[in-house]
Design an enzyme around this catalytic site. Structure first.
Site, PDB file in Angstrom:
ATOM      1  N   CYS A 172      -1.946   9.265   3.186  1.00 30.75           N
ATOM      2  CA  CYS A 172      -1.784   8.787   1.809  1.00 30.75           C
ATOM      3  C   CYS A 172      -2.983   9.222   0.979  1.00 30.75           C
ATOM      4  O   CYS A 172      -2.911   9.352  -0.238  1.00 30.75           O
ATOM      5  CB  CYS A 172      -1.651   7.282   1.799  1.00 30.75           C
ATOM      6  SG  CYS A 172      -2.879   6.505   2.816  1.00 30.75           S
ATOM      7  N   GLU A 185       0.902  -1.168   0.000  1.00 27.49           N
ATOM      8  CA  GLU A 185       0.000   0.000   0.000  1.00 27.49           C
ATOM      9  C   GLU A 185       0.929   1.203   0.000  1.00 27.49           C
ATOM     10  O   GLU A 185       1.654   1.408   0.968  1.00 27.49           O
ATOM     11  CB  GLU A 185      -0.889   0.026   1.245  1.00 27.49           C
ATOM     12  CG  GLU A 185      -1.661  -1.250   1.540  1.00 27.49           C
ATOM     13  CD  GLU A 185      -2.719  -1.582   0.521  1.00 27.49           C
ATOM     14  OE1 GLU A 185      -3.107  -0.683  -0.254  1.00 27.49           O
ATOM     15  OE2 GLU A 185      -3.150  -2.745   0.483  1.00 27.49           O
TER      16      GLU A 185
HETATM   17  P1  NAD Z   1       8.497   4.995   4.465  1.00 25.94           P
HETATM   18  O1  NAD Z   1       8.391   4.244   3.199  1.00 25.94           O
HETATM   19  O2  NAD Z   1       9.618   5.936   4.633  1.00 25.94           O
HETATM   20  O3  NAD Z   1       8.591   3.962   5.689  1.00 25.94           O
HETATM   21  C1  NAD Z   1       7.639   2.956   5.866  1.00 25.94           C
HETATM   22  C2  NAD Z   1       8.252   1.811   6.642  1.00 25.94           C
HETATM   23  O4  NAD Z   1       9.254   1.195   5.842  1.00 25.94           O
HETATM   24  C3  NAD Z   1       8.933   2.224   7.945  1.00 25.94           C
HETATM   25  O5  NAD Z   1       8.672   1.258   8.928  1.00 25.94           O
HETATM   26  C4  NAD Z   1      10.399   2.206   7.559  1.00 25.94           C
HETATM   27  O6  NAD Z   1      11.259   1.974   8.664  1.00 25.94           O
HETATM   28  C5  NAD Z   1      10.432   1.034   6.599  1.00 25.94           C
HETATM   29  N1  NAD Z   1      11.553   1.010   5.659  1.00 25.94           N
HETATM   30  C6  NAD Z   1      12.294   2.044   5.194  1.00 25.94           C
HETATM   31  N2  NAD Z   1      13.224   1.584   4.308  1.00 25.94           N
HETATM   32  C7  NAD Z   1      13.042   0.245   4.221  1.00 25.94           C
HETATM   33  C8  NAD Z   1      13.660  -0.791   3.466  1.00 25.94           C
HETATM   34  N3  NAD Z   1      14.653  -0.539   2.611  1.00 25.94           N
HETATM   35  N4  NAD Z   1      13.208  -2.049   3.624  1.00 25.94           N
HETATM   36  C9  NAD Z   1      12.204  -2.337   4.451  1.00 25.94           C
HETATM   37  N5  NAD Z   1      11.566  -1.395   5.194  1.00 25.94           N
HETATM   38  C10 NAD Z   1      11.975  -0.119   5.068  1.00 25.94           C
HETATM   39  O7  NAD Z   1       7.093   5.726   4.686  1.00 25.94           O
HETATM   40  P2  NAD Z   1       6.653   6.756   5.812  1.00 25.94           P
HETATM   41  O8  NAD Z   1       7.341   8.047   5.595  1.00 25.94           O
HETATM   42  O9  NAD Z   1       6.715   6.127   7.151  1.00 25.94           O
HETATM   43  O10 NAD Z   1       5.093   6.911   5.462  1.00 25.94           O
HETATM   44  C11 NAD Z   1       4.628   7.763   4.470  1.00 25.94           C
HETATM   45  C12 NAD Z   1       4.361   7.036   3.178  1.00 25.94           C
HETATM   46  O11 NAD Z   1       3.456   5.976   3.378  1.00 25.94           O
HETATM   47  C13 NAD Z   1       3.688   7.934   2.139  1.00 25.94           C
HETATM   48  O12 NAD Z   1       4.230   7.667   0.879  1.00 25.94           O
HETATM   49  C14 NAD Z   1       2.241   7.511   2.196  1.00 25.94           C
HETATM   50  O13 NAD Z   1       1.488   7.789   1.043  1.00 25.94           O
HETATM   51  C15 NAD Z   1       2.384   6.050   2.432  1.00 25.94           C
HETATM   52  N6  NAD Z   1       1.172   5.491   2.993  1.00 25.94           N
HETATM   53  C16 NAD Z   1       0.371   4.732   2.198  1.00 25.94           C
HETATM   54  C17 NAD Z   1      -0.827   4.240   2.698  1.00 25.94           C
HETATM   55  C18 NAD Z   1      -1.754   3.416   1.867  1.00 25.94           C
HETATM   56  O14 NAD Z   1      -2.647   2.807   2.434  1.00 25.94           O
HETATM   57  N7  NAD Z   1      -1.596   3.358   0.571  1.00 25.94           N
HETATM   58  C19 NAD Z   1      -1.193   4.527   4.007  1.00 25.94           C
HETATM   59  C20 NAD Z   1      -0.345   5.306   4.788  1.00 25.94           C
HETATM   60  C21 NAD Z   1       0.836   5.776   4.274  1.00 25.94           C
END
Ligand code: NAD
Length: 516
Positions: free
Chosen positions: A315, A281
Site C-alpha cells: 500500500c 486502512e
Molecule cells: P481486497 O480489498 O481485495 O481484500 C481485502 C480483504 O477483504 C480480503 O480478506 C478479502 O477477502 C476481503 N473482502 C473482499 N470483499 C469483501 C466484502 N465485500 N466484505 C468484506 N470483506 C471483503 O484487498 P487485497 O487485494 O487483499 O489487498 C490489496 C489492497 O489492500 C490494496 O488496495 C492496498 O493498498 C491495500 N492495503 C492497505 C494497507 C494500509 O495499511 N493502508 C496495507 C496493505 C494493503
C-alpha cells in the site's frame, strides 16, 4: 533475538539464510494439507473447501482451506461474544503478558512463518522475514504502550466537593477483522492483537490468497495461552462476511482495497441500528518528488526499492514520480538502468529481488495497464509478462513516461510493479501534483536542500512522509518508529498502525464519577 529489532540488526546476520532455507524445506513437505478454521478454540469445517496454489508456481498446491461464509461468521461471533466477559475483565497487564508470549512464539517460528509467506504471497526471503519481525515488533510495542498508559485510565479534575472522577477506557466487544494478501501476517495480526490488548475479542478473516499464514499465527496464539474464543479464525470469500460482520460484530477493522473498505463503511452505516467503530486502512497512489537538488544515487535507489519491492504490491509502494526538469534526463536514465538490473524470479532463491504478483487477475490487470500506457505514452522498461516463468505470475518491473498527468494511470492504485513519471518546474508545482489525489498514505521527497524538505513536509497531504530515504522512498515503516496512517481515501481513523494512539481506536471512554 529479543528486544528492539530494526532492519539493520535483522539483515546484518548471514545465518538467517540457512535457517530460512531449512524451514522452507520443512514447510514444502507439508504442501497439500487440509486446513480447518478455529471457532471457540475448536477446529471447524465448512461445507465446502477451496484449494490454494502458490503464485510462484501454480503447480504447487499449498493446501485445501475451508470455504466458510455467513454461518461460520455468526458462529465465530457467538464464540467471541461468549469469551468477551472474562477477557475484558482480565487485567491489561495480563493481556499484554499473553500477547508478548505469542510474540515470543512467533519469534521461535519466524523462519517457518517467513517460508509460508514466501510460498503464499510470493515475497522474497528478506521481505518475508522482515514482515515476521515487523509483526513481532508491533506486538511488543503495543503491549508496552498499554502498560505504560496504565490501561488508559486517568484521574480527572475534581470540580465538585467529594467527587472523584476518572476517565476509563473500555473495549467495545467483538471485532470482525478482515485482512489483505500483501502482508498476510503483519496486518491481520496487527489489527487483531491490538483489539485483543484493548480487551475486545475478535474474529479474523484473512485473504483467501493467504489463509495459511493466519492459521499458523492462530496456533501460536493458542500455544501462548490465549483463552478459547478470544480469537477465532474463519476463512472464505470476503463478500460473505460483510453483512454478518457489519450487523453482528461490535466493530470492524479492515485493511485492503478502497472499494471493499468503502463498501464495508457504507454497509455499517446503512445496516447497523447505531454507529459502530470502523478501522479502515486502504489503498493509495503514492508520489515521490525528486528535486533538482536531490542526491540522485539516493533518489534512484529509494524509488526503485519503493516501486518494485514486493512486486509493487505494498500500500506504501511508490507509483508516480515527479522529477525536476533540470535533472530529469539524467535521473530517468539512471532509474531505468537500475530497474533493468532487478532480478525477477522464484523468490525462494536468495538472489531474487522481485517475485511474482499474487494471481492471474493481477497479471491481466498488468497487461491491460501496459497496453493503455502504450497508446498514449512510452514504456521505458518492462511492460511484459516474464515468459520464461510461465508457471507463475511474473511480470517485469515497468516504467512509463509521456502520459498526460491527469491520465487514470496517474490516479488509480494499480498495486503492481508499475511506475509513471511526471515532471515539474517548481517545488510548489510538484506539491500540487503530488497532492492531486483522493488518496493520502505515503509520500517521499529527495532534496539536499533543507528549506525544500521543510516546504515539502509542510505542504504534503499524506500520512507517512519521508525525506531522502534511500532504503525506500515511501516504504518500510516500522512499528514504534513510523506510525502508519492513511489520510483521505487511505484511512478512516487518523491514528497510525504502530504508533502511540492506535490502541485507542479499539477503546471507548467511560467517564466514572465516585462521590465519597
Ligand atoms: P481486497 O480489498 O481485495 O481484500 C481485502 C480483504 O477483504 C480480503 O480478506 C478479502 O477477502 C476481503 N473482502 C473482499 N470483499 C469483501 C466484502 N465485500 N466484505 C468484506 N470483506 C471483503 O484487498 P487485497 O487485494 O487483499 O489487498 C490489496 C489492497 O489492500 C490494496 O488496495 C492496498 O493498498 C491495500 N492495503 C492497505 C494497507 C494500509 O495499511 N493502508 C496495507 C496493505 C494493503
Amino acid at each position: 533475538m529479543s528486544g528492539k529489532i530494526t532492519y539493520v540488526t535483522l539483515f546484518a546476520d548471514p545465518s538467517i539464510h540457512p535457517k530460512y532455507e531449512s524451514a522452507l524445506d520443512e514447510v514444502q513437505k507439508e504442501l497439500g494439507g487440509v486446513h480447518e478454521m478455529y471457532i471457540g478454540g475448536k477446529p471447524a469445517r465448512a461445507e465446502r473447501t477451496f484449494k490454494k496454489s502458490s503464485p510462484i508456481d501454480t503447480g504447487l498446491v499449498l493446501g485445501e482451506f475451508q470455504r466458510g461464509g455467513r454461518s461460520a461468521a455468526l458462529e465465530a461471533i457467538k464464540a467471541a461474544r461468549a469469551a468477551f466477559g472474562s477477557w475484558s475483565r482480565t487485567d491489561y497487564k495480563e493481556r499484554a503478558h499473553i500477547i508478548k508470549k505469542a510474540a515470543d512464539k512467533i519469534e521461535e517460528d519466524r523462519f517457518r512463518l517467513a517460508a509460508i509467506i514466501t510460498l503464499e504471497a510470493g515475497k522474497n526471503r528478506m521481505e518475508a522475514i522482515a514482515e515476521v519481525y515487523e509483526a513481532i515488533e508491533a506486538m511488543r510495542y503495543y503491549s508496552d504502550v498499554i502498560v505504560k498508559e496504565e490501561g488508559y485510565t486517568r484521574k480527572m479534575a475534581t470540580v465538585a466537593p467529594g467527587e472523584e472522577p476518572f476517565s476509563v477506557a473500555k473495549p467495545y466487544g467483538v471485532w470482525g477483522v478482515i485482512s489483505p494478501f500483501n502482508f498476510p501476517l503483519m496486518l491481520g495480526n496487527g489489527m487483531m492483537h491490538a483489539a485483543l490488548l484493548a480487551g475486545n475479542t475478535a474474529v479474523w478473516k484473512p485473504s483467501s490468497d493467504t489463509p495459511w499464514t493466519a492459521l499458523e499465527a492462530y496456533s501460536l496464539y493458542e500455544e501462548a495461552g490465549l483463552p478459547p474464543g478470544v480469537l477465532n479464525l474463519v476463512t472464505g470469500p470476503g463478500e460473505e462476511f460483510e453483512e454478518p460482520f457489519a450487523l453482528f460484530a461490535d466493530g470492524v477493522a479492515f485493511t485492503g482495497s478502497r472499494n471493499v473498505g468503502m463498501s464495508l463503511y457504507r454497509r455499517l452505516a446503512s445496516s447497523s441500528p447505531y454507529p459502530k467503530p470502523i478501522v479502515l486502512e486502504m489503498g493509495s497512489k503514492n508520489p515521490v518528488i525528486v528535486s533538482a537538488k536531490a542526491d540522485l544515487d539516493k533518489a534512484v535507489e529509494g524509488v526503485v526499492r519503493a516501486a518494485f519491492g514486493a512486486s509493487g504490491q505494498k500500500c506504501s509502494a511508490a507509483s508516480r514520480v515527479y522529477i525536476a526538469n533540470e535533472i530529469r534526463d539524467e535521473f530517468v536514465r539512471r532509474l531505468v538502468e537500475r530497474t533493468r538490473s532487478i532480478t525477477v524470479g522464484d523468490p525462494r532463491e536468495r538472489e531474487v529481488f522481485m517475485g511474482p504478483v499474487i494471481n492471474q487477475r493481477a497479471v491481466d490487470n498488468f497487461e491491460r495497464y501496459t497496453s493503455d500506457a502504450r497508446s498514449l505514452g512510452k514504456v521505458l522498461t518492462g511492460g511484459n509478462r516474464v515468459s520464461r516463468l510461465e508457471r507463475g505470475f511474473y511480470v517485469e518491473p515497468t516504467i512509463v513516461d509521456g502520459l498526460p498527468e491527469d491520465h487514470y494511470l496517474f490516479k488509480k492504485e494499480l498495486f503492481l510493479p508499475f511506475l509513471v513519471l511526471g515532471s515539474f518546474s517548481s517545488l510548489d508545482e510538484a506539491l500540487l501534483k503530488a497532492n492531486d489525489t483522493e488518496y493520502g498514505l505515503t509520500a517521499g521527497v529527495f532534496s539536499e536542500d533543507e528549506k525544500e524538505v521543510a516546504r515539502f513536509m509542510e505542504g504534503i497531504e499524506f500520512g507517512v512522509v519521508y525525506a531522502n530515504r534511500k532504503g525506500g522512498a515511501t516504504t518500510g515503516a516500522w512499528p514504534s518508529s513510523q506510525s502508519f496512517v492513511g489520510w483521505k481515501a487511505s484511512g478512516a481513523t487518523g491514528k497510525g498502525v504502530g504508533g502511540p494512539y492506535y490502541l485507542l481506536t479499539y477503546l471507548r471512554e467511560q467517564s466514572r464519577t465516585y462521590v465519597r
